[in-house]
Design a protein around this motif. Structure first.
Motif, short mmCIF file in Angstrom:
data_model
loop_
_atom_site.label_atom_id
_atom_site.label_comp_id
_atom_site.label_asym_id
_atom_site.label_seq_id
_atom_site.Cartn_x
_atom_site.Cartn_y
_atom_site.Cartn_z
N ARG A 1 5.38 -9.19 -4.08
CA ARG A 1 6.37 -10.19 -3.86
C ARG A 1 6.50 -11.08 -4.91
O ARG A 1 7.74 -11.68 -5.12
CB ARG A 1 5.68 -11.19 -2.64
CG ARG A 1 5.73 -10.27 -1.26
CD ARG A 1 5.39 -11.27 -0.25
NE ARG A 1 3.89 -11.80 -0.17
CZ ARG A 1 3.04 -11.12 0.44
NH1 ARG A 1 3.21 -10.22 0.97
NH2 ARG A 1 1.63 -11.40 0.55
N ALA A 2 5.35 -11.47 -5.80
CA ALA A 2 5.60 -12.23 -6.91
C ALA A 2 6.54 -11.43 -8.00
O ALA A 2 7.29 -12.17 -8.85
CB ALA A 2 4.36 -12.59 -7.55
N SER A 3 6.60 -10.12 -7.90
CA SER A 3 7.39 -9.20 -8.92
C SER A 3 8.76 -9.39 -8.31
O SER A 3 9.80 -8.65 -9.51
CB SER A 3 6.80 -7.99 -9.22
OG SER A 3 7.17 -7.11 -8.09
N PRO B 1 13.85 -13.57 -9.45
CA PRO B 1 15.55 -13.76 -9.13
C PRO B 1 16.16 -12.70 -9.71
O PRO B 1 17.53 -12.48 -9.13
CB PRO B 1 15.66 -15.28 -9.60
CG PRO B 1 14.49 -15.71 -9.34
CD PRO B 1 13.30 -14.59 -9.64
N GLU B 2 15.80 -12.57 -11.11
CA GLU B 2 16.88 -11.71 -11.74
C GLU B 2 16.97 -10.32 -11.20
O GLU B 2 18.22 -9.76 -10.99
CB GLU B 2 16.34 -11.42 -13.31
CG GLU B 2 16.51 -12.74 -13.92
CD GLU B 2 15.37 -13.79 -13.69
OE1 GLU B 2 15.16 -14.78 -14.42
OE2 GLU B 2 14.54 -13.52 -13.00
N ILE B 3 15.76 -9.75 -10.69
CA ILE B 3 15.85 -8.38 -10.21
C ILE B 3 16.57 -8.46 -8.80
O ILE B 3 17.74 -7.50 -8.52
CB ILE B 3 14.38 -8.03 -9.85
CG1 ILE B 3 13.64 -7.64 -11.18
CG2 ILE B 3 14.18 -6.77 -8.52
CD1 ILE B 3 12.24 -7.25 -11.12
N THR B 4 16.29 -9.46 -8.04
CA THR B 4 17.06 -9.39 -6.65
C THR B 4 18.70 -9.70 -7.12
O THR B 4 19.49 -9.01 -6.31
CB THR B 4 16.73 -11.03 -5.98
OG1 THR B 4 15.49 -10.91 -5.62
CG2 THR B 4 17.70 -11.12 -4.77
N LEU C 1 15.10 -2.41 -17.17
CA LEU C 1 14.35 -3.49 -17.83
C LEU C 1 13.78 -4.42 -17.24
O LEU C 1 12.76 -4.77 -17.61
CB LEU C 1 15.51 -4.03 -19.06
CG LEU C 1 16.37 -3.15 -19.94
CD1 LEU C 1 17.26 -3.64 -20.85
CD2 LEU C 1 15.34 -2.03 -20.60
N GLN C 2 14.24 -5.02 -16.19
CA GLN C 2 13.69 -5.98 -15.55
C GLN C 2 12.50 -5.36 -14.94
O GLN C 2 11.48 -6.01 -14.60
CB GLN C 2 14.81 -6.38 -14.51
CG GLN C 2 15.68 -7.51 -15.27
CD GLN C 2 15.09 -8.68 -15.98
OE1 GLN C 2 14.47 -9.31 -15.38
NE2 GLN C 2 15.77 -9.00 -16.93
N TYR C 3 12.49 -4.29 -14.05
CA TYR C 3 11.58 -3.61 -13.45
C TYR C 3 10.34 -3.33 -14.67
O TYR C 3 9.19 -3.85 -14.16
CB TYR C 3 11.72 -2.24 -13.12
CG TYR C 3 12.75 -2.53 -11.53
CD1 TYR C 3 12.36 -3.27 -10.62
CD2 TYR C 3 13.49 -1.46 -11.24
CE1 TYR C 3 13.15 -3.57 -9.47
CE2 TYR C 3 14.30 -1.49 -9.98
CZ TYR C 3 14.21 -2.37 -9.34
OH TYR C 3 14.62 -2.54 -7.95
N VAL D 1 8.21 -6.70 -15.23
CA VAL D 1 7.27 -6.80 -14.26
C VAL D 1 6.20 -5.80 -13.78
O VAL D 1 5.46 -5.62 -12.65
CB VAL D 1 7.76 -7.36 -12.95
CG1 VAL D 1 8.53 -8.78 -13.22
CG2 VAL D 1 8.77 -6.31 -12.29
N LYS D 2 6.14 -4.60 -14.67
CA LYS D 2 5.44 -3.47 -14.73
C LYS D 2 5.55 -2.54 -13.33
O LYS D 2 4.95 -1.93 -12.74
CB LYS D 2 3.99 -3.89 -14.96
CG LYS D 2 3.58 -4.68 -16.09
CD LYS D 2 2.29 -5.09 -16.48
CE LYS D 2 2.06 -5.57 -17.53
NZ LYS D 2 0.66 -6.11 -17.88
N ARG D 3 6.86 -2.72 -12.77
CA ARG D 3 7.42 -1.66 -11.52
C ARG D 3 7.97 -0.44 -12.18
O ARG D 3 8.81 -0.10 -12.42
CB ARG D 3 8.41 -2.57 -10.89
CG ARG D 3 7.68 -3.94 -9.93
CD ARG D 3 8.65 -4.54 -9.42
NE ARG D 3 9.28 -3.89 -8.23
CZ ARG D 3 10.26 -4.55 -7.51
NH1 ARG D 3 10.52 -5.76 -7.51
NH2 ARG D 3 10.92 -4.07 -6.85
N TYR D 4 6.84 0.20 -12.79
CA TYR D 4 7.20 1.46 -13.74
C TYR D 4 7.88 2.56 -12.87
O TYR D 4 8.88 3.33 -13.54
CB TYR D 4 5.92 1.93 -14.28
CG TYR D 4 5.28 0.86 -15.46
CD1 TYR D 4 6.03 0.23 -16.53
CD2 TYR D 4 3.97 0.64 -15.44
CE1 TYR D 4 5.60 -0.77 -17.08
CE2 TYR D 4 3.33 -0.19 -16.40
CZ TYR D 4 4.18 -1.01 -17.16
OH TYR D 4 3.61 -1.80 -18.06
#
Length: 283
Positions: free
Chosen positions: A195-197, A200-203, A224-226, A229-232
């Motif tokens: 949830r923290a990852s 707003p930029e990703i949304t 790049l945004q993922y 936040v290490k959402r690899y």
């Protein structure tokens, strides 16, 4: 490293054997200079002590001189050996033995090296030395990749480092019967991290992707945004989509970022999958 090999006397038997075996196993060997079997057994045990990296202590008792110890243990023949663990004699053998028997006998009483590394890693984690704990747990995992304690400890370290995508597949594959309180705590922590990852930029980029005419540009920025936040997994999926259309996208930067992510994540299955996909584009 100095070998834990002692010629034990009545004065230091308590310290070396009884107390010492509370830290690691102690093999006590009763021998005599008149025993031909002893002349081959002692060097063999000394070599095994070295081979097992000091995993056990070798305590040699000379029955020709140490009569008090010999009488206490009622030694009738030599060689005779006893393995002590936690201050107690737990096993033994007498007479001539094959190298295979000796090795199996010792291995039976040595702690699992993977679990020993787990203990070291837990100590490092408690000290806040997460990078060192991670390296130790990865080493433990190479020795035993099925132990749930090692898996959960590694997931815990990954979460502490913010490497959520590395923790996710570990927690997803813990069998129901092994889902301890620690497991549920880590799952909850991972959910909070997810949830923290969701920045707003990703949304904004996710919403923009649905209606964007230049989807490739939005996909790249979202990847790049993922990555940040290490959402690899999600980042790799988008980067592969971009590279499938243009392998040299952003002057080759997209490919470089994908390779950087593959070097960063410890999720072997994920790395294997996307290396294979990337190579399919290259060749």
């Amino acid at each position: 490293m100095q070998a834990d090999i002692f010629d034990v006397t009545v004065q230091d038997f308590q310290t070396v054997v009884a107390e010492g075996s509370k830290n690691k196993p102690v093999l006590v060997v009763f021998w005599s200079s008149q025993c031909n079997i002893c002349k081959t057994l002692l060097p063999a045990l000394t070599q095994l002590q070295h081979d097992h990296a000091n995993g056990f202590t070798l305590a040699r008792v000379n029955c020709d001189t140490e009569h008090q110890i010999t009488q206490h243990f009622e030694i009738k023949s030599v060689p005779t050996a006893y393995m002590f663990v936690n201050g107690q004699g737990v096993d033994g053998f007498a007479g001539e033995q094959t190298p295979a028997f000796l090795n199996d006998f010792i291995n039976k009483h040595l702690p699992d090296p993977a679990l020993a590394l787990l203990t070291d890693a837990q100590t490092l984690y408690a000290k806040g030395e997460l990078i060192e704990a991670k390296a130790t747990l990865l080493q433990a995992q190479t020795l035993n990749d099925q132990d749930s304690q090692i898996k959960l400890a590694l997931a815990q370290v990954y979460l502490g480092l913010g490497e959520f995508e590395n923790a996710k597949p570990i927690l997803a594959n813990i069998p129901v019967e092994q889902q301890s309180m620690l497991y549920h705590s880590l799952v909850s922590e991972l959910d909070q991290a997810k949830r923290a990852s969701q920045t707003p930029e990703i949304t904004t980029l996710e919403n923009a992707l649905e209606t964007a005419q230049d989807k490739q540009a939005v996909q790249y920025q979202l990847a790049l945004q993922y990555q940040l936040v290490k959402r690899y997994k999600e980042a790799l999926n988008l980067l592969f989509t971009v590279l499938s259309t243009d392998l040299g996208y952003d002057n080759g930067e997209a490919k470089k970022i994908m390779l950087d992510i593959l070097e960063t994540t410890d999720d072997k299955a994920l790395v294997s999958e996307y290396r294979r996909k990337l190579y399919s584009l290259l060749y």
